[in-house]
Structures are given as C-alpha cells and as structure tokens.
Enzyme design. Structure first.
Site, PDB file in Angstrom:
ATOM      1  N   SER A  11       0.833  -1.199   0.000  1.00  0.00           N
ATOM      2  CA  SER A  11       0.000   0.000   0.000  1.00  0.00           C
ATOM      3  C   SER A  11       0.871   1.254   0.000  1.00  0.00           C
ATOM      4  O   SER A  11       1.609   1.487  -0.941  1.00  0.00           O
ATOM      5  CB  SER A  11      -0.971  -0.040   1.182  1.00  0.00           C
ATOM      6  OG  SER A  11      -2.098   0.776   0.921  1.00  0.00           O
ATOM      7  N   LYS A  42     -21.092  17.679   7.976  1.00  0.00           N
ATOM      8  CA  LYS A  42     -19.992  18.101   8.845  1.00  0.00           C
ATOM      9  C   LYS A  42     -19.588  17.003   9.828  1.00  0.00           C
ATOM     10  O   LYS A  42     -18.425  16.927  10.238  1.00  0.00           O
ATOM     11  CB  LYS A  42     -20.383  19.375   9.604  1.00  0.00           C
ATOM     12  CG  LYS A  42     -19.232  20.003  10.377  1.00  0.00           C
ATOM     13  CD  LYS A  42     -18.108  20.433   9.446  1.00  0.00           C
ATOM     14  CE  LYS A  42     -16.959  21.074  10.224  1.00  0.00           C
ATOM     15  NZ  LYS A  42     -15.808  21.353   9.350  1.00  0.00           N
TER      16      LYS A  42
END
Length: 286
Positions: A108, A160
């Site tokens: 990764s 949010k």
C-alpha cells in the site's frame, strides 16, 4: 573555594547530567558522516504517519555531493495517505539514482513510496501490493445508549459530522466519504500506471487491494528485480560504472522507549495504541 569556581563546577555538573539524560533517552546519536563518494542506504519502516524526518534525511542526501545514489529499504505496510504521498513525491526530486529495496512488507503506502524509485527490488517472499485506500471508522452509539451518554452535535452543514461514531452512517454520508476515498484511490492508480508503464486496465485488475509476493509482483510488472538491497547496491555501482563507491548506512540509535517496546511491536495492544482514524494507504495484514 572562590564563588566563581563553585559556579563553574556547578555548571559543568549540570551539563554532564543533561548529557547523560540525552544519551539515556537516545537523543544524542552520533554520525560518522560520509567522507568519500558513496551510495547511501536509508530505511523507511513501520506504519507511516509522518513524513518530516524522512524528507529531512532525503534532503541531506540530495544536498551532499559525496552521495551519488540512494537505496531506500522499505519495510512498511503503509500508513496515512498524505505523508505516504509526500515521501513519494520528494523521492522524485532527488536528482540522483534511487533504488527501492523491499523487505518483509512493502505494501500500500509502502509500495507507493517504492514507486518513486528508478528501480524496485523485492525479495521472493516480500509482501507487497495492496494497492488501494481504506478508511476505518467505529460506531459507538449502541454502547453510548446503554451507559446513558448522549451526543449533542451542532453543525454548519449536513455532512460536517459524516463518519461520526455517535450516530449511524447514512447513505448520503457513505457517498460523500466514498467519493473522497475513490479520488485518493485514482491518484494511486495513476501513479502505478505512470511509474510502471502498465495499461490502466492491467493496473485496475491488480489494484483491488490484494497482496502479492515479490515473485508474483515481478511477474505482474509491479517490481523490476528479485533480490535484496545488497543486489541493488551492486547493480547501482555497475550502472554508474563506479565499482569503488562505498556503502553508507546512517547509524540509528534506538530510544529507551523503542528498546522497551521492540519485543511487543506487533502485539494486539500495540495495534490498538497506534490505531488512528482517517484515510490510509494501508495493508491490513498485521
């Protein structure tokens, strides 16, 4: 004894004490330095959550005229997206030959960093690949309800608090977060395409998060050579046509905390203590 002599003695004692503490904490390592034309070897290991020290070391080698090439030994399952990308981008700016040599794991974000090198080496059993992005979130709402804790959120917009542990994730939340994740994924894929010279179709087939051994990765075109960092060193000398280039390894002094925790670095407790939330180029193999 005169007063000024007592003061000097006291200062000397304090300085010696401070020096001793620094040595005990592993904060005062010494470096023999590079005194002749060399190939420098540096390690990037463990989970990647910060790029500062790595970039500082790369800059040292970039600015040192005695360093004619750099070998980066990668032993990392990856980490946070931004520092992994920062290190990759910085490797591209060195202006000197850079070879990457994979250790036990270079997956990764660890593989992303290796992509910055001119040539990639892997051991036959190196674990690499895991091309993709993961976001780990937890939801504690049920537990909070059981113990009587209520989360009160005041927010400026609908998303949010997307991913908040104190409420269920909505489908719209998932879409917003997935869009961010896929943009990061596409950046990774584009780099693999560019740096490995593979087709988009080929890379997309490989970049489904799976891991590969070094042998498998070479067959798929993800790495160049099977071999250790020592082979990378010999090959770089041959490439530069400078067989007398020295090998320089930066001395690394472990701190007391590192020495104490080294034996348990892969325990479940350590995994819990180092867990962070966010987007990661991380292989879930530990």
């Amino acid at each position: 004894m005169k007063k000024w002599i007592k003061i000097v003695v006291a200062v000397v004692i304090v300085l010696i004490f401070i020096r001793a503490l620094a040595v005990m904490a592993g904060l005062s390592g010494t470096s023999v330095g590079i005194t002749s034309p060399s190939i420098a070897v540096m390690d990037i290991s463990g989970q990647i959550f910060d790029s500062k020290s790595t970039i500082e070391k790369l800059n040292e080698y970039k600015d040192n005229p005695l360093v004619e090439g750099v070998i980066i030994r990668v032993d990392s399952p990856g980490g946070a997206v931004n520092p992994s990308m920062e290190i990759y981008n910085h490797i591209l700016t060195l202006g000197k030959p850079v070879y990457a040599a994979m250790g036990s794991v270079a997956a990764s974000g660890g593989y992303l960093i290796a992509l910055g090198a001119d040539t990639i080496y892997a051991e036959p059993s190196t674990i690499t690949g895991s091309i993709g992005v993961i976001m780990n979130l937890v939801n504690t709402q049920e537990l909070m309800d059981k113990i009587g804790i209520e989360s009160v959120v005041i927010k400026s917009g609908e998303f949010k608090d997307a991913g908040s542990p104190s409420r269920p994730m909505t489908e719209k939340d998932r879409e917003v977060l997935n869009a961010v994740l896929m943009d990061m994924y596409n950046q990774f894929v584009d780099i693999v395409i560019k740096r490995r010279g593979l087709s988009k179709e080929k890379v997309l087939a490989l970049a489904d998060g799976r891991i590969y051994t070094g042998n498998m990765a070479q067959k798929e075109g993800l790495v160049n050579h099977i071999g250790s960092w020592r082979k990378a060193y010999e090959d770089m000398k041959e490439k530069l046509n400078k067989p007398n280039l020295m090998l320089y390894e930066e001395p690394k002094e472990k701190t007391m905390l590192e020495k104490l925790t080294e034996a348990t670095s892969r325990t479940e407790l350590n995994k819990i203590l180092t867990t962070k939330t966010g987007f990661f180029y991380m292989a879930e193999i530990y």
